[in-house]
Design a protein around this motif. Sequence first.
Motif, PDB file in Angstrom:
ATOM      1  N   MET A 109     -57.769 -58.677  -7.908  1.00 17.91           N
ATOM      2  CA  MET A 109     -59.037 -57.985  -8.070  1.00 17.91           C
ATOM      3  C   MET A 109     -59.819 -58.636  -9.210  1.00 17.91           C
ATOM      4  SD  MET A 109     -59.671 -53.989  -8.249  1.00 17.91           S
ATOM      5  CE  MET A 109     -60.135 -53.211  -9.721  1.00 17.91           C
ATOM      6  N   PRO A 110     -61.057 -59.027  -8.966  1.00 17.95           N
ATOM      7  CA  PRO A 110     -61.860 -59.684 -10.001  1.00 17.95           C
ATOM      8  C   PRO A 110     -62.202 -58.696 -11.117  1.00 17.95           C
ATOM      9  CG  PRO A 110     -63.179 -59.239  -8.067  1.00 17.95           C
ATOM     10  CD  PRO A 110     -61.777 -58.865  -7.722  1.00 17.95           C
ATOM     11  N   HIS A 111     -62.384 -59.224 -12.296  1.00 17.20           N
ATOM     12  CA  HIS A 111     -62.694 -58.381 -13.439  1.00 17.20           C
ATOM     13  C   HIS A 111     -63.878 -58.965 -14.187  1.00 17.20           C
ATOM     14  CE1 HIS A 111     -62.137 -56.004 -17.071  1.00 17.20           C
ATOM     15  NE2 HIS A 111     -61.448 -55.190 -16.303  1.00 17.20           N
ATOM     16  N   LYS A 112     -64.706 -58.083 -14.738  1.00 19.95           N
ATOM     17  CA  LYS A 112     -65.911 -58.568 -15.407  1.00 19.95           C
ATOM     18  C   LYS A 112     -65.613 -59.435 -16.627  1.00 19.95           C
ATOM     19  CE  LYS A 112     -67.090 -54.360 -17.954  1.00 19.95           C
ATOM     20  NZ  LYS A 112     -68.141 -53.334 -18.055  1.00 19.95           N
ATOM     21  N   HIS A 113     -64.466 -59.236 -17.256  1.00 20.64           N
ATOM     22  CA  HIS A 113     -64.122 -60.084 -18.404  1.00 20.64           C
ATOM     23  C   HIS A 113     -63.904 -61.529 -17.958  1.00 20.64           C
ATOM     24  CE1 HIS A 113     -64.099 -56.723 -21.081  1.00 20.64           C
ATOM     25  NE2 HIS A 113     -63.227 -56.077 -20.323  1.00 20.64           N
ATOM     26  N   GLN A 114     -63.360 -61.702 -16.775  1.00 17.34           N
ATOM     27  CA  GLN A 114     -63.193 -63.042 -16.218  1.00 17.34           C
ATOM     28  C   GLN A 114     -64.564 -63.665 -15.960  1.00 17.34           C
ATOM     29  OE1 GLN A 114     -61.426 -63.096 -12.322  1.00 17.34           O
ATOM     30  NE2 GLN A 114     -61.171 -65.310 -12.311  1.00 17.34           N
ATOM     31  N   ALA A 115     -65.477 -62.874 -15.415  1.00 21.01           N
ATOM     32  CA  ALA A 115     -66.826 -63.367 -15.148  1.00 21.01           C
ATOM     33  C   ALA A 115     -67.520 -63.773 -16.446  1.00 21.01           C
ATOM     34  CB  ALA A 115     -67.640 -62.304 -14.412  1.00 21.01           C
ATOM     35  N   LEU A 116     -67.358 -62.962 -17.483  1.00 24.20           N
ATOM     36  CA  LEU A 116     -67.981 -63.284 -18.771  1.00 24.20           C
ATOM     37  C   LEU A 116     -67.384 -64.538 -19.391  1.00 24.20           C
ATOM     38  CD1 LEU A 116     -68.346 -59.716 -20.288  1.00 24.20           C
ATOM     39  CD2 LEU A 116     -70.173 -61.206 -19.462  1.00 24.20           C
ATOM     40  N   SER A 117     -66.088 -64.710 -19.275  1.00 26.56           N
ATOM     41  CA  SER A 117     -65.442 -65.922 -19.792  1.00 26.56           C
ATOM     42  C   SER A 117     -65.969 -67.163 -19.086  1.00 26.56           C
ATOM     43  CB  SER A 117     -63.925 -65.831 -19.629  1.00 26.56           C
ATOM     44  OG  SER A 117     -63.404 -64.830 -20.451  1.00 26.56           O
ATOM     45  N   LEU A 118     -66.080 -67.081 -17.784  1.00 26.04           N
ATOM     46  CA  LEU A 118     -66.616 -68.201 -17.004  1.00 26.04           C
ATOM     47  C   LEU A 118     -68.069 -68.478 -17.395  1.00 26.04           C
ATOM     48  CD1 LEU A 118     -65.065 -67.292 -13.558  1.00 26.04           C
ATOM     49  CD2 LEU A 118     -64.567 -69.357 -14.880  1.00 26.04           C
ATOM     50  N   PHE A 119     -68.844 -67.416 -17.575  1.00 29.92           N
ATOM     51  CA  PHE A 119     -70.244 -67.561 -17.973  1.00 29.92           C
ATOM     52  C   PHE A 119     -70.349 -68.286 -19.312  1.00 29.92           C
ATOM     53  CE2 PHE A 119     -73.956 -65.876 -20.257  1.00 29.92           C
ATOM     54  CZ  PHE A 119     -74.962 -66.282 -19.402  1.00 29.92           C
ATOM     55  N   ARG A 120     -69.559 -67.839 -20.282  1.00 28.02           N
ATOM     56  CA  ARG A 120     -69.585 -68.454 -21.615  1.00 28.02           C
ATOM     57  C   ARG A 120     -69.130 -69.910 -21.588  1.00 28.02           C
ATOM     58  NH1 ARG A 120     -67.142 -63.149 -23.435  1.00 28.02           N
ATOM     59  NH2 ARG A 120     -68.967 -61.940 -24.015  1.00 28.02           N
ATOM     60  N   ALA A 121     -68.280 -70.243 -20.620  1.00 26.80           N
ATOM     61  CA  ALA A 121     -67.797 -71.620 -20.478  1.00 26.80           C
ATOM     62  C   ALA A 121     -68.778 -72.494 -19.704  1.00 26.80           C
ATOM     63  CB  ALA A 121     -66.432 -71.620 -19.792  1.00 26.80           C
ATOM     64  N   GLY A 122     -69.881 -71.902 -19.248  1.00 29.43           N
ATOM     65  CA  GLY A 122     -70.878 -72.656 -18.506  1.00 29.43           C
ATOM     66  C   GLY A 122     -70.577 -72.815 -17.033  1.00 29.43           C
ATOM     67  N   GLU A 123     -69.571 -72.117 -16.552  1.00 25.76           N
ATOM     68  CA  GLU A 123     -69.184 -72.158 -15.129  1.00 25.76           C
ATOM     69  C   GLU A 123     -70.007 -71.111 -14.380  1.00 25.76           C
ATOM     70  OE1 GLU A 123     -67.046 -74.333 -13.793  1.00 25.76           O
ATOM     71  OE2 GLU A 123     -66.646 -75.259 -15.735  1.00 25.76           O
ATOM     72  N   LEU A 124     -71.295 -71.382 -14.232  1.00 27.33           N
ATOM     73  CA  LEU A 124     -72.214 -70.383 -13.705  1.00 27.33           C
ATOM     74  C   LEU A 124     -71.911 -69.973 -12.270  1.00 27.33           C
ATOM     75  CD1 LEU A 124     -75.581 -71.628 -15.206  1.00 27.33           C
ATOM     76  CD2 LEU A 124     -74.020 -69.891 -16.081  1.00 27.33           C
ATOM     77  N   GLN A 125     -71.656 -70.926 -11.404  1.00 28.81           N
ATOM     78  CA  GLN A 125     -71.405 -70.588 -10.006  1.00 28.81           C
ATOM     79  C   GLN A 125     -70.128 -69.757  -9.868  1.00 28.81           C
ATOM     80  OE1 GLN A 125     -73.757 -71.085  -7.645  1.00 28.81           O
ATOM     81  NE2 GLN A 125     -72.462 -69.764  -6.404  1.00 28.81           N
ATOM     82  N   SER A 126     -69.083 -70.142 -10.588  1.00 29.23           N
ATOM     83  CA  SER A 126     -67.836 -69.377 -10.542  1.00 29.23           C
ATOM     84  C   SER A 126     -68.038 -67.978 -11.113  1.00 29.23           C
ATOM     85  CB  SER A 126     -66.731 -70.096 -11.310  1.00 29.23           C
ATOM     86  OG  SER A 126     -66.425 -71.321 -10.694  1.00 29.23           O
TER      87      SER A 126
END
Length: 79
Positions: free
Chosen positions: A1-18
């Motif tokens: 199950m996806p979690h918003k913390h994972q999305a935020l980590s990816l965002f901060r890493a510049g992995e926008l599409q992921s």
Amino acid sequence: MPHKHQALSLFRAGELQSSKEVCEACIETNPKDADVWSVLCEINCILGDYTEAERCGREAVMLAEHLPAHHYRLAAALM
């Protein structure tokens, strides 16, 4: 199950599409998460999809109108 913390980590890493994909999966399981809608708004702004950014920003503001960050991101989408 996806979690918003994972999305935020990816965002901060510049992995926008992921990050966008994880956010969309999060919204499917919890469509009332204003923070995820707000992050989607910002991602879509960065990617140049201002129509989708506006839609996401409006969802975020509707769900949590008391949080200024959501209004800020919506305003950015409307500029």
